[in-house]
Structure formats: structure tokens, C-alpha cells
Design a protein around this motif. Structure first.
Motif, PDB file in Angstrom:
ATOM      1  N   PRO A  14       1.003  -1.294  -0.111  1.00  0.00           N
ATOM      2  CA  PRO A  14       0.233   0.051  -0.202  1.00  0.00           C
ATOM      3  C   PRO A  14       0.597   1.076  -0.419  1.00  0.00           C
ATOM      4  O   PRO A  14       1.285   2.495  -0.946  1.00  0.00           O
ATOM      5  CB  PRO A  14      -0.627   0.251   1.182  1.00  0.00           C
ATOM      6  N   LEU A  15       1.718   1.576   0.790  1.00  0.00           N
ATOM      7  CA  LEU A  15       2.977   3.080   0.753  1.00  0.00           C
ATOM      8  C   LEU A  15       3.136   2.850  -0.716  1.00  0.00           C
ATOM      9  O   LEU A  15       3.611   3.445  -1.000  1.00  0.00           O
ATOM     10  CB  LEU A  15       4.036   2.528   2.306  1.00  0.00           C
ATOM     11  N   VAL A  16       3.951   1.854  -1.186  1.00  0.00           N
ATOM     12  CA  VAL A  16       4.102   1.948  -2.373  1.00  0.00           C
ATOM     13  C   VAL A  16       3.638   2.846  -3.535  1.00  0.00           C
ATOM     14  O   VAL A  16       3.698   3.445  -3.889  1.00  0.00           O
ATOM     15  CB  VAL A  16       4.980   0.333  -3.290  1.00  0.00           C
ATOM     16  N   VAL A  17       2.130   1.623  -3.985  1.00  0.00           N
ATOM     17  CA  VAL A  17       0.997   2.066  -3.962  1.00  0.00           C
ATOM     18  C   VAL A  17       0.615   3.812  -3.740  1.00  0.00           C
ATOM     19  O   VAL A  17       0.538   4.160  -4.556  1.00  0.00           O
ATOM     20  CB  VAL A  17      -0.574   1.213  -4.453  1.00  0.00           C
ATOM     21  N   VAL A  18       0.072   3.719  -2.977  1.00  0.00           N
ATOM     22  CA  VAL A  18       0.148   5.450  -2.715  1.00  0.00           C
ATOM     23  C   VAL A  18       0.998   5.786  -2.727  1.00  0.00           C
ATOM     24  O   VAL A  18       0.681   7.775  -3.945  1.00  0.00           O
ATOM     25  CB  VAL A  18      -0.277   5.463  -1.662  1.00  0.00           C
ATOM     26  N   PHE A  19       2.526   6.399  -2.610  1.00  0.00           N
ATOM     27  CA  PHE A  19       3.535   7.037  -2.503  1.00  0.00           C
ATOM     28  C   PHE A  19       4.094   7.298  -4.432  1.00  0.00           C
ATOM     29  O   PHE A  19       3.947   8.202  -5.192  1.00  0.00           O
ATOM     30  CB  PHE A  19       4.666   6.890  -1.941  1.00  0.00           C
ATOM     31  N   GLY A  20       3.656   5.621  -5.673  1.00  0.00           N
ATOM     32  CA  GLY A  20       4.373   5.265  -6.244  1.00  0.00           C
ATOM     33  C   GLY A  20       3.300   6.593  -7.396  1.00  0.00           C
ATOM     34  O   GLY A  20       3.838   7.224  -7.480  1.00  0.00           O
ATOM     35  N   GLY A  21       1.938   6.147  -7.155  1.00  0.00           N
ATOM     36  CA  GLY A  21       1.180   6.553  -7.829  1.00  0.00           C
ATOM     37  C   GLY A  21       0.553   8.220  -7.828  1.00  0.00           C
ATOM     38  O   GLY A  21       0.766   8.578  -9.123  1.00  0.00           O
ATOM     39  N   SER A  22       1.232   8.436  -6.372  1.00  0.00           N
ATOM     40  CA  SER A  22       0.745   9.890  -6.592  1.00  0.00           C
ATOM     41  C   SER A  22       2.340  10.475  -6.379  1.00  0.00           C
ATOM     42  O   SER A  22       1.641  11.680  -7.656  1.00  0.00           O
ATOM     43  CB  SER A  22       0.608  10.128  -5.302  1.00  0.00           C
TER      44      SER A  22
END
Length: 139
Positions: A14-22
Motif C-alpha cells: 500500500p505504501l508503494v502504491v500510494v506514494f508511487g501512484g501519487s
């Protein structure tokens, strides 16, 4: 002995998805100030991932997580239980152990080598009560 924290996918993805996507959206939308705002929290999270570990030094357990440090006298540990709670803890995985010490205190940890960690604690204080369903210490 130093035990690194297990890194669980349930917390890191979830951290990778949130920070990466943002970050991708901000770069594509030329929102550079937003990207700069995200850097301090991201740096803090990366720092936590590299500085979360547990050290057994004599009769002392040292719990390190980011900028926080806690010490526990192993002789005061009375019980070790499995823990899958989402509550914040110095652990990078939900595959955790809760160590109960003193009268009402506890700390939650997630050592990568849970068996070795528990066995080492038991060599220091053999009468620790174990409530572990996920690990077999006889292996």
C-alpha cells in the motif's frame, strides 16, 4: 544478537502504491510542489524501514524503530503471544509477536527469524509463557 524486522507485503505494497501512484500523477501533471511535500514523509518511512531491528544484549532487549528506542529487561518478560493487530507498533509486518513484561506493559515486534528470537529469549528466561500458534520451536 541483532534481529531485523520482517517486512510484510501487507504494509509495504500500500505504501508503494500510494506514494508511487501519487508521484507519477504529480510528475505527469507538473505538480512539482506536491512532490516536494511528499518527500519528507517518504524519507521518514524509508528511514523506518532501514532502522527497525531488535537487539538482544545480555539480559536487555533493545527495540529500535525509526527515531524511537525502547529497552526491556528480558528477565521481566512473562509471556509471548502471536499478534496480527493493525495498531501501530515497532514492526514492519503484521506477522508479529507481543511480548508482555512487568505488570501491564507490552511491546509488539516482528523479527524475521521469529524462532531464533524466541529461542534466544528462552535461553535467558526459560519460564516465559508461550502462546504461539504460528511457530514451532521444535524445528
Amino acid at each position: 544478537m541483532v534481529y531485523k524486522s520482517k517486512i510484510g507485503l501487507e504494509l509495504s505494497i500500500p505504501l508503494v502504491v500510494v506514494f508511487g501512484g501519487s508521484s507519477v500523477l504529480m510528475v505527469l501533471g507538473d505538480a512539482w510542489p506536491g512532490l516536494l511535500v511528499m518527500l519528507p514523509p517518504l524519507a521518514f518511512i524509508v528511514h523506518m524501514f532501514f532502522t527497525t531491528y531488535y537487539t538482544i544484549d545480555g539480559n536487555i532487549l533493545k527495540v529500535n524503530c525509526g527515531f524511537t528506542k525502547q529497552t526491556v529487561d528480558i528477565k521481566t518478560i512473562r509471556k509471548i503471544s502471536d499478534d496480527m493487530n493493525w495498531i501501530s507498533a515497532p514492526a514492519l509486518s503484521l506477522d508479529r509477536l507481543e511480548l508482555f513484561f512487568s505488570t501491564y506493559d507490552s511491546v509488539v515486534v516482528s523479527p524475521k527469524d521469529k524462532i531464533g528470537f524466541v529461542k534466544e529469549l528462552l535461553t535467558i528466561k526459560p519460564d516465559i509463557e508461550l502462546n504461539l500458534k504460528k511457530i514451532n520451536l521444535n524445528t
